[in-house]
Enzyme design. Structure first.
Site, mmCIF file in Angstrom:
data_model
loop_
_atom_site.group_PDB
_atom_site.id
_atom_site.type_symbol
_atom_site.label_atom_id
_atom_site.label_comp_id
_atom_site.label_asym_id
_atom_site.label_seq_id
_atom_site.Cartn_x
_atom_site.Cartn_y
_atom_site.Cartn_z
ATOM 1 N N ASN A 113 15.495 -98.039 -57.999
ATOM 2 C CA ASN A 113 14.733 -97.881 -59.365
ATOM 3 C C ASN A 113 15.587 -98.226 -60.537
ATOM 4 O OD1 ASN A 113 12.923 -96.851 -61.360
ATOM 5 N ND2 ASN A 113 12.647 -94.706 -60.409
ATOM 6 N N TRP A 114 15.372 -98.997 -61.097
ATOM 7 C CA TRP A 114 16.265 -99.286 -62.368
ATOM 8 C C TRP A 114 15.923 -98.574 -63.634
ATOM 9 C CZ3 TRP A 114 16.672 -105.353 -61.807
ATOM 10 C CH2 TRP A 114 17.327 -105.626 -60.656
ATOM 11 N N LYS A 115 14.637 -97.993 -63.618
ATOM 12 C CA LYS A 115 14.105 -97.189 -64.655
ATOM 13 C C LYS A 115 14.347 -98.199 -66.006
ATOM 14 C CE LYS A 115 15.955 -92.947 -62.378
ATOM 15 N NZ LYS A 115 16.096 -91.736 -62.302
ATOM 16 N N HIS A 165 6.671 -90.948 -59.700
ATOM 17 C CA HIS A 165 7.958 -90.460 -59.884
ATOM 18 C C HIS A 165 7.957 -88.956 -60.761
ATOM 19 C CE1 HIS A 165 12.128 -90.485 -61.276
ATOM 20 N NE2 HIS A 165 12.301 -91.351 -60.273
ATOM 21 N N GLU A 213 9.778 -88.281 -63.155
ATOM 22 C CA GLU A 213 9.939 -88.834 -64.704
ATOM 23 C C GLU A 213 8.461 -88.893 -65.103
ATOM 24 O OE1 GLU A 213 12.954 -91.508 -64.260
ATOM 25 O OE2 GLU A 213 14.340 -89.870 -63.638
ATOM 26 N N GLU A 267 11.741 -86.661 -53.319
ATOM 27 C CA GLU A 267 12.598 -86.692 -54.228
ATOM 28 C C GLU A 267 12.612 -85.352 -54.829
ATOM 29 O OE1 GLU A 267 13.634 -90.884 -55.640
ATOM 30 O OE2 GLU A 267 12.126 -90.074 -56.843
ATOM 31 N N GLY A 283 19.131 -87.803 -60.617
ATOM 32 C CA GLY A 283 19.938 -87.990 -61.779
ATOM 33 C C GLY A 283 21.129 -87.085 -62.157
ATOM 34 N N SER A 337 20.122 -88.567 -56.172
ATOM 35 C CA SER A 337 21.566 -88.812 -56.217
ATOM 36 C C SER A 337 22.082 -89.367 -54.756
ATOM 37 C CB SER A 337 22.327 -87.605 -56.652
ATOM 38 O OG SER A 337 21.959 -87.010 -57.917
ATOM 39 N N GLY A 369 18.190 -94.540 -57.949
ATOM 40 C CA GLY A 369 18.235 -94.423 -59.144
ATOM 41 C C GLY A 369 19.701 -95.129 -59.713
ATOM 42 N N GLY A 370 20.411 -94.146 -60.126
ATOM 43 C CA GLY A 370 21.786 -94.463 -60.934
ATOM 44 C C GLY A 370 22.543 -95.715 -59.926
HETATM 45 C C1 PEP Z 1 15.079 -91.690 -58.809
HETATM 46 O O1 PEP Z 1 15.088 -92.048 -59.958
HETATM 47 O O2 PEP Z 1 14.396 -92.244 -58.094
HETATM 48 C C2 PEP Z 1 16.496 -91.226 -58.202
HETATM 49 C C3 PEP Z 1 16.353 -90.867 -57.191
HETATM 50 O O3 PEP Z 1 17.458 -91.286 -59.381
HETATM 51 P P1 PEP Z 1 19.060 -90.879 -58.975
HETATM 52 O O4 PEP Z 1 19.264 -91.752 -57.634
HETATM 53 O O5 PEP Z 1 19.823 -91.212 -59.954
HETATM 54 O O6 PEP Z 1 19.190 -89.372 -58.478
#
Ligand code: PEP
Length: 254
Positions: free
Chosen positions: A9-11, A98, A100, A170, A176, A216, A237-238
């Protein structure tokens, strides 16, 4: 069918050239270094979907997801994107629910149930996210929060529609933040989610649903997380923004 999946997920990150370089590097490194049968999904920002689709064309394990869609089929909704538009350009998946979107855009279980319906009706595969906040976990409400999000968001679906859903657990406190759920913490919730699905749709269907862990995930914790019996991969994500790191996460899948 239950599959192992790494979804990135590049957001709201990357310029177009950066996005193209990332997708192309991951495709080539994966091709050279990974022999397993996991599926890999990139979820770029809307404006880059066409270019990323072009880059993965002909590479069967790769698919492209949108990060959101609107619950209506079409109409006067300035700035929004419909499921049908996504399908018409070759997108096959869409992230929904998600944290966010829930936190910053007020998306609640009722709205998400509508988005899920629209997504499935258009023929897109949803990656439907649920998860508790830190306060909810500390209050001992982890399982209950996940149960309510799943029941209210997705359990109105009939078995055929539900069988096409990919779930992602999640924990919000792990997204994040660099804090990852331990493999045991994640497995506990994944097993609970699968038991809820079994209760609603039966054991056979529960065994067919892919449940991804997100929060993470990195190259150095992916093997232990993905080694859990009810964890079928990750929503990342990251770490999905770095080609080498994301490729190592893919390689952690069987
Ligand atoms: C996400 O945004 O779905 C996520 C899991 O982010 P991160 O891996 O950065 O925690």
């Amino acid at each position: 069918m239950r599959k192992n999946i790494a979804a990135g997920n590049w957001k709201m990150n990357l310029t177009l050239p950066q996005a193209q370089a990332l997708a192309s590097e991951v495709v080539h490194m994966t091709q050279d270094e990974y022999q397993g049968d996991a599926q890999v999904i990139f979820a770029p920002p809307f404006p880059y979907l066409a270019q990323v689709l072009h880059l993965v064309k002909g590479h069967a394990r790769f698919s492209v997801a949108a990060q959101n869609l609107h619950q209506e089929a079409s109409g006067a909704y300035t700035g929004e994107v419909s499921a049908e538009m996504l399908v018409s350009m070759g997108v096959t998946h869409c992230i929904l629910g998600h944290s966010e979107r829930r936190q910053y855009f007020g998306e609640n279980n009722d709205l998400l149930a509508k988005k899920l319906d629209r997504c499935l009706a258009a023929g897109l595969t949803p990656i439907f996210c649920i998860g508790e906040t830190l306060a909810e976990r500390e209050a001992g409400n982890t399982l209950n929060i996940n149960r309510v999000q799943l029941e209210e968001g997705a359990f109105h679906l009939d078995a055929e529609a539900f069988s096409r859903v990919i779930l992602a657990y999640e924990p919000v406190w792990a997204i994040g933040t660099g804090k990852t759920a331990t493999p045991e913490q994640a497995q506990e919730v994944h097993a609970f989610i699968r038991s809820l699905i079994a209760g609603r749709y039966g054991e056979a269907l529960a065994g067919e649903i892919s449940i991804l862990y997100g929060g993470s995930v990195k190259a150095d914790n992916a093997v232990s997380l993905f080694g859990q019996p009810d964890i079928d991969g990750g929503l990342v994500g990251g770490a999905s923004l770095k080609s080498r790191e994301f490729t190592e996460i893919i390689k952690a899948l069987p």
